[in-house]
Write a protein that holds these residues in place. Structure first.
Motif, short mmCIF file in Angstrom:
data_model
loop_
_atom_site.label_atom_id
_atom_site.label_comp_id
_atom_site.label_asym_id
_atom_site.label_seq_id
_atom_site.Cartn_x
_atom_site.Cartn_y
_atom_site.Cartn_z
N LYS A 108 1.04 -1.37 0.15
CA LYS A 108 0.12 -0.10 0.11
C LYS A 108 0.92 1.10 -0.02
O LYS A 108 0.59 2.08 -0.51
CB LYS A 108 -0.87 -0.30 1.24
CG LYS A 108 -1.85 -0.59 1.72
CD LYS A 108 -2.64 -1.00 2.28
CE LYS A 108 -4.17 -1.99 2.08
NZ LYS A 108 -5.13 -2.13 3.63
N ILE A 109 2.14 1.21 0.61
CA ILE A 109 3.08 2.78 0.92
C ILE A 109 3.15 2.65 -0.88
O ILE A 109 3.96 4.12 -1.04
CB ILE A 109 3.76 2.19 2.21
CG1 ILE A 109 3.31 2.51 3.44
CG2 ILE A 109 4.47 3.58 1.93
CD1 ILE A 109 4.07 1.89 5.01
N SER A 110 4.09 1.30 -0.74
CA SER A 110 5.13 1.39 -2.00
C SER A 110 3.91 2.18 -2.93
O SER A 110 3.73 2.93 -4.19
CB SER A 110 5.07 0.29 -2.77
OG SER A 110 5.87 0.32 -1.75
N PHE A 111 2.63 1.87 -3.49
CA PHE A 111 1.21 2.14 -4.32
C PHE A 111 1.56 3.74 -4.21
O PHE A 111 1.34 4.64 -5.03
CB PHE A 111 0.11 1.90 -4.00
CG PHE A 111 -0.96 2.40 -5.05
CD1 PHE A 111 -0.97 1.58 -6.23
CD2 PHE A 111 -1.80 2.82 -4.20
CE1 PHE A 111 -2.07 2.61 -6.88
CE2 PHE A 111 -3.13 3.40 -5.50
CZ PHE A 111 -3.46 3.42 -6.81
N TRP A 112 1.39 4.17 -2.90
CA TRP A 112 0.78 5.44 -2.95
C TRP A 112 1.82 6.79 -3.18
O TRP A 112 1.93 7.76 -3.73
CB TRP A 112 0.35 6.25 -1.70
CG TRP A 112 -1.06 5.56 -1.14
CD1 TRP A 112 -1.67 4.51 -0.30
CD2 TRP A 112 -2.25 5.70 -2.00
NE1 TRP A 112 -3.21 4.36 -0.69
CE2 TRP A 112 -3.58 5.58 -1.48
CE3 TRP A 112 -2.69 6.97 -2.48
CZ2 TRP A 112 -4.65 5.22 -2.00
CZ3 TRP A 112 -3.67 7.25 -3.28
CH2 TRP A 112 -4.96 6.72 -3.23
#
Length: 210
Positions: free
Chosen positions: A80-84
Motif C-alpha cells: 500500500k505504501i509503495s503504491f501511494w
C-alpha cells in the motif's frame, strides 16, 4: 543466523516471565534452536512458506516457527505504501513537467520576433534552437543538482534517525537514482525547449501576433 542452546533459551524465558519455570517442571522442555534473520527481499509470505517447508522436511528439524500473520500484514502495508508513494511521485512529476514546459514556452514566446527575424535572414532552425536548448538544459541541470542536494540531506538524516532502514546501504541503487534524476532534469528541459522553439519556427509572420 544465531544458534541458541536450550539452556540459553530457558534462561531468557525465565527472565521474561520473572520466575524459573524449570523448578516446577523439573526439566527443560525447550530445544536447541537457530534464529534465522532474513534479508528484506525474502520477507514475503511465499518465500518464507517455501523455506519453512524445505527446513521442516529435514530429519534434524523438529519445527519451524514464525509470525505468519505479522509477515502478511507487513507485506500488505509495504504494498500500500509503495503504491501511494508511486502515485504521489507521478503526480508531482507531472506537475513539475507542466511547470517547466510552461516556463520554457513563455521564455521562447518572448523571443518569437527575434526567432522569426533570424529565420528570415537565413538562419537554420538548428542554429536558432541551439542557444535556447543550451540555456534550458543548463538551467535544468542546475535545478537537478539542487534537488539532488536536498534529497541527499533528507536521506542522510532519515538514515541517521532510522538506521534499521539501511537507506544508504545499496550504493548502486542510490547512484542510479541520482543519475536518473540528473538525466531527467536535462532531458525534460531539452524536449520542452525543442518543441517550444519548433512551434514558433513553423509559424508564419502574421501568426506571431496571436
Amino acid at each position: 543466523t544465531t544458534y541458541v542452546t536450550k539452556e540459553e533459551a530457558a534462561e531468557a524465558h525465565s527472565k521474561e516471565i520473572g520466575e524459573d519455570f524449570m523448578e516446577f517442571l523439573g526439566y527443560n522442555p525447550l530445544q536447541n534452536s537457530i534464529d534465522v534473520y532474513f534479508k528484506a527481499d525474502y520477507i514475503t509470505s511465499g518465500e518464507i512458506d517455501q523455506i519453512a517447508e524445505e527446513l521442516t522436511a529435514k530429519n534434524f528439524v523438529d519445527e519451524v516457527v514464525y509470525d505468519k500473520p505479522l509477515i502478511s500484514l507487513l507485506n500488505e502495508n509495504v504494498t500500500k505504501i509503495s503504491f501511494w508513494v508511486l502515485a504521489i511521485s507521478a503526480i508531482f512529476t507531472f506537475i513539475a513537467v507542466l511547470l517547466i514546459n510552461s516556463s520554457i514556452r513563455l521564455s521562447v514566446y518572448s523571443k518569437r520576433f527575434i526567432i522569426k527575424t533570424m529565420q528570415m535572414v537565413g538562419a537554420t532552425k538548428r542554429f536558432i534552437r541551439k542557444p535556447f536548448i543550451l540555456k534550458s538544459v543548463k538551467l535544468g541541470m542546475i535545478g537537478a543538482l539542487i534537488a539532488l542536494i536536498g534529497m541527499a540531506i533528507v536521506l542522510y538524516y532519515m538514515n541517521k534517525s532510522f538506521p534499521e532502514l539501511e537507506l544508504l546501504s545499496d550504493t548502486s541503487i542510490l547512484a542510479a537514482l541520482f543519475f536518473g534524476i540528473f538525466l531527467m532534469g536535462a532531458v525534460i528541459t531539452w524536449l520542452s525547449t525543442f518543441f517550444a522553439t519548433q512551434r514558433f519556427l513553423n509559424l508564419k509572420t502574421d501568426e506571431l501576433y496571436y
